[in-house]
Design a protein around this motif. Structure first.
Motif, mmCIF file in Angstrom:
data_model
loop_
_atom_site.group_PDB
_atom_site.id
_atom_site.type_symbol
_atom_site.label_atom_id
_atom_site.label_comp_id
_atom_site.label_asym_id
_atom_site.label_seq_id
_atom_site.Cartn_x
_atom_site.Cartn_y
_atom_site.Cartn_z
ATOM 1 N N GLY A 1 0.716 -1.111 -0.009
ATOM 2 C CA GLY A 1 -0.084 -0.031 0.147
ATOM 3 C C GLY A 1 0.871 1.282 0.017
ATOM 4 O O GLY A 1 1.737 1.401 0.772
ATOM 5 N N ASP A 2 0.285 2.140 -0.805
ATOM 6 C CA ASP A 2 1.147 3.711 -1.001
ATOM 7 C C ASP A 2 2.626 3.511 -1.180
ATOM 8 O O ASP A 2 3.248 3.845 -0.332
ATOM 9 N N VAL A 3 2.939 3.085 -2.076
ATOM 10 C CA VAL A 3 4.179 2.981 -2.468
ATOM 11 C C VAL A 3 4.758 3.314 -3.927
ATOM 12 O O VAL A 3 3.902 3.478 -4.893
ATOM 13 N N ALA A 4 5.644 4.023 -4.007
ATOM 14 C CA ALA A 4 6.471 4.093 -5.368
ATOM 15 C C ALA A 4 7.318 2.739 -5.548
ATOM 16 O O ALA A 4 8.166 2.366 -4.580
ATOM 17 N N VAL A 5 7.194 2.419 -6.587
ATOM 18 C CA VAL A 5 7.953 1.098 -7.154
ATOM 19 C C VAL A 5 9.207 1.488 -7.782
ATOM 20 O O VAL A 5 9.027 1.884 -9.200
ATOM 21 N N ALA A 6 10.376 1.481 -7.075
ATOM 22 C CA ALA A 6 11.786 1.575 -7.941
ATOM 23 C C ALA A 6 11.858 0.509 -9.093
ATOM 24 O O ALA A 6 11.738 -0.722 -8.792
ATOM 25 N N TYR A 7 12.428 0.700 -10.185
ATOM 26 C CA TYR A 7 12.449 -0.224 -11.270
ATOM 27 C C TYR A 7 13.890 0.010 -11.839
ATOM 28 O O TYR A 7 14.722 0.887 -11.934
ATOM 29 N N ALA B 1 19.178 1.081 -16.672
ATOM 30 C CA ALA B 1 18.029 1.833 -16.883
ATOM 31 C C ALA B 1 17.240 1.852 -15.331
ATOM 32 O O ALA B 1 17.145 0.977 -14.736
ATOM 33 N N TYR B 2 16.890 3.076 -14.856
ATOM 34 C CA TYR B 2 16.202 3.259 -13.811
ATOM 35 C C TYR B 2 14.906 3.906 -14.093
ATOM 36 O O TYR B 2 14.793 4.692 -15.029
ATOM 37 N N GLY B 3 13.845 3.406 -13.425
ATOM 38 C CA GLY B 3 12.517 4.300 -13.437
ATOM 39 C C GLY B 3 11.605 4.125 -12.203
ATOM 40 O O GLY B 3 12.080 3.442 -11.191
ATOM 41 N N VAL B 4 10.648 4.542 -12.168
ATOM 42 C CA VAL B 4 9.486 4.598 -11.181
ATOM 43 C C VAL B 4 8.191 4.201 -11.526
ATOM 44 O O VAL B 4 7.509 4.854 -12.471
ATOM 45 N N PHE B 5 7.482 3.056 -11.245
ATOM 46 C CA PHE B 5 6.104 2.821 -11.181
ATOM 47 C C PHE B 5 5.657 3.740 -10.260
ATOM 48 O O PHE B 5 5.843 3.728 -9.083
ATOM 49 N N CYS B 6 4.754 4.317 -10.908
ATOM 50 C CA CYS B 6 3.730 5.179 -10.041
ATOM 51 C C CYS B 6 2.306 5.603 -10.693
ATOM 52 O O CYS B 6 2.162 5.010 -11.553
ATOM 53 N N HIS C 1 15.003 -7.391 -15.000
ATOM 54 C CA HIS C 1 14.287 -6.414 -14.739
ATOM 55 C C HIS C 1 13.968 -6.785 -13.033
ATOM 56 O O HIS C 1 13.487 -7.881 -12.763
ATOM 57 N N GLU C 2 14.156 -5.528 -12.242
ATOM 58 C CA GLU C 2 13.977 -5.892 -10.781
ATOM 59 C C GLU C 2 13.172 -4.597 -10.295
ATOM 60 O O GLU C 2 13.028 -3.557 -10.622
ATOM 61 N N VAL C 3 12.161 -4.791 -9.005
ATOM 62 C CA VAL C 3 11.393 -3.832 -8.498
ATOM 63 C C VAL C 3 11.644 -3.794 -7.140
ATOM 64 O O VAL C 3 11.653 -4.952 -6.464
ATOM 65 N N TRP C 4 11.291 -2.642 -6.576
ATOM 66 C CA TRP C 4 11.374 -2.424 -5.145
ATOM 67 C C TRP C 4 10.263 -1.419 -4.798
ATOM 68 O O TRP C 4 10.066 -0.584 -5.321
ATOM 69 N N ALA C 5 9.523 -2.080 -3.584
ATOM 70 C CA ALA C 5 8.756 -1.003 -2.947
ATOM 71 C C ALA C 5 9.269 -0.082 -1.991
ATOM 72 O O ALA C 5 9.906 -0.616 -1.064
ATOM 73 N N ILE C 6 8.803 1.053 -2.469
ATOM 74 C CA ILE C 6 9.363 2.203 -1.583
ATOM 75 C C ILE C 6 8.378 3.141 -1.068
ATOM 76 O O ILE C 6 7.658 3.751 -1.650
ATOM 77 N N GLY C 7 8.067 2.796 0.310
ATOM 78 C CA GLY C 7 7.072 3.591 0.961
ATOM 79 C C GLY C 7 7.330 4.563 1.805
ATOM 80 O O GLY C 7 8.569 5.070 1.670
#
Length: 401
Positions: free
Chosen positions: A85-91, A101-106, A188-194
């Protein structure tokens, strides 16, 4: 003020669900083969008419939609996704030919979409679309109440700052929630940044002009469906390169050689060359292949904007419209992204699946940004960005009601 926000309820993959985005396939039978080999692939949800079961039953898109909902529910029930819940997802994407490459799921405000100079907004959409694709994306969104694959947005204002911020967030976040290796060997990797860190990362990602690099149909579907926000990956200019975007043509009124002769008659310079076709190294020359013959075609200088001078524009206006009388959206034209080499296009022609292959040099990233900041419109299907964010690693559940 930022246009981007953390995801209220994100579902991150626990493994096995990653896939190419639905619109990366010139040959859609490939989708069925992928789903058959990996039933957990997100393609089974995004493209329900191409599952082996739907193909066997002869179901179209709308008739297969209920099965898409069932498939997504089954994946969640089986633990293929974990809720955050309520996270930006770093990619992060690494391991390919391109730089890391870097990005943010939002989530990004739909009201910020601008499709012309007269329409204010931070999200710049730059291409014409196929209305049927938009309709299907909207129907999928409305039924599933989940956004499955992201719009790829290029942060043109604070790219370097965002690049460093995502890298720093990842460095301090420990192991990724999910990792997936694509068909080209990229990881491809993702991290939850809350918490506050996630809010700050999303705010930075959405601060400035955001150019639609991939996902014009998905962004328009959000507007058509009345969604307040849409799912995006916001990335940086140094994270991407543009590969060629070619065309395959079938159903010519005459032969390929006759069309090429007509192109020469309207003022282009045409030279036949030996050997198989290759993608031009730079703009100014287009390569055409048909009937076992290869030609280099130069349309010559042209006044006007940077868009008017692009080879993609010249092919669209001078070949498809002027000589063939076709709209660029004609179904006899197949748009083939740069993941498919020149040899693949030639093989399609040699096998009789197309009459002509048109190979076009890639647009440069600076030209692409220039076109968009001027609020001009790119020719249809003219930029193939890599690496693309992988579908099925992070999806967003829409609020109920």
């Amino acid at each position: 003020m930022t246009a981007a926000h953390p995801i209220d309820l994100a579902w991150l993959s626990t493994g096995g669900t990653g896939a190419k985005n639905y619109d990366e396939f010139p040959d859609e039978t490939e989708i069925t083969r992928i789903i058959e080999a990996n039933p957990a692939s997100m393609l089974g949800v995004e493209m329900p008419a191409h599952t082996p079961e739907a193909v066997a039953a002869g179901l179209g898109f709308e008739a297969s939609l209920p099965a898409a909902a069932e498939r997504l529910g089954a994946l969640k029930d089986a633990g293929r996704f974990a809720a955050f819940g309520d996270v930006a997802v770093a990619y992060r994407i690494s391991g390919g030919e391109e730089p890391v490459a870097y990005g943010v799921f939002c989530l990004v405000d739909t009201a910020e979409i601008s499709s012309s100079a007269e329409e204010p907004g931070k999200v710049i959409r730059n291409e014409d679309v196929f209305i049927e694709k938009v309709k299907q994306r909207n129907e999928l969104n409305q039924l599933l109440r989940h956004l499955l694959s992201p719009v790829l947005l290029l942060q043109s204002s604070k790219g370097e700052e965002l690049h460093a911020a995502v890298a720093a967030a990842i460095a301090g976040a420990g192991a990724p929630v999910a990792a997936d290796t694509d068909e080209s060997g990229r990881v491809h990797e993702v991290w939850a940044i809350g918490g506050e860190a996630g809010e700050e990362l999303a705010a930075l990602a959405g601060d400035g002009d955001l150019i639609v690099a991939d996902g014009n149909h998905r962004s328009l579907a959000a507007q058509v469906g009345g969604l307040d926000r849409f799912l995006a990956v916001i990335t940086t200019p140094q994270s991407v390169v543009i590969r060629p975007y070619h065309r395959l043509v079938k159903g010519l009124p005459g032969s390929a050689s006759q069309l090429v002769e007509q192109i020469g008659q309207i003022g282009a310079t045409v030279a036949e060359t030996d050997g198989p076709p290759e993608t031009p190294a730079a703009g100014g020359t287009v390569v055409m292949y048909g009937q076992g013959r290869t030609w280099e075609v130069s349309f010559g200088d042209r006044d006007g904007s940077v868009v008017d001078r692009l080879d993609h524009t010249r092919v669209e206006h001078e070949v498809f419209t002027a000589l063939l009388g076709w709209d660029a959206g004609d179904k006899r034209i197949t748009y083939v992204g740069g993941d498919y080499p020149a040899s693949w296009l030639a093989a399609q022609v040699d096998a009789g699946k197309a009459d002509l292959a048109i190979l076009i040099a890639p647009v440069t990233v600076p030209d692409f940004i220039d076109v968009n900041l001027q609020r001009l419109k790119m020719p249809r299907k003219s930029t193939w960005f890599v690496p693309k964010a992988r579908a099925g690693l992070a999806i967003a559940e829409l609020p109920k009601g």
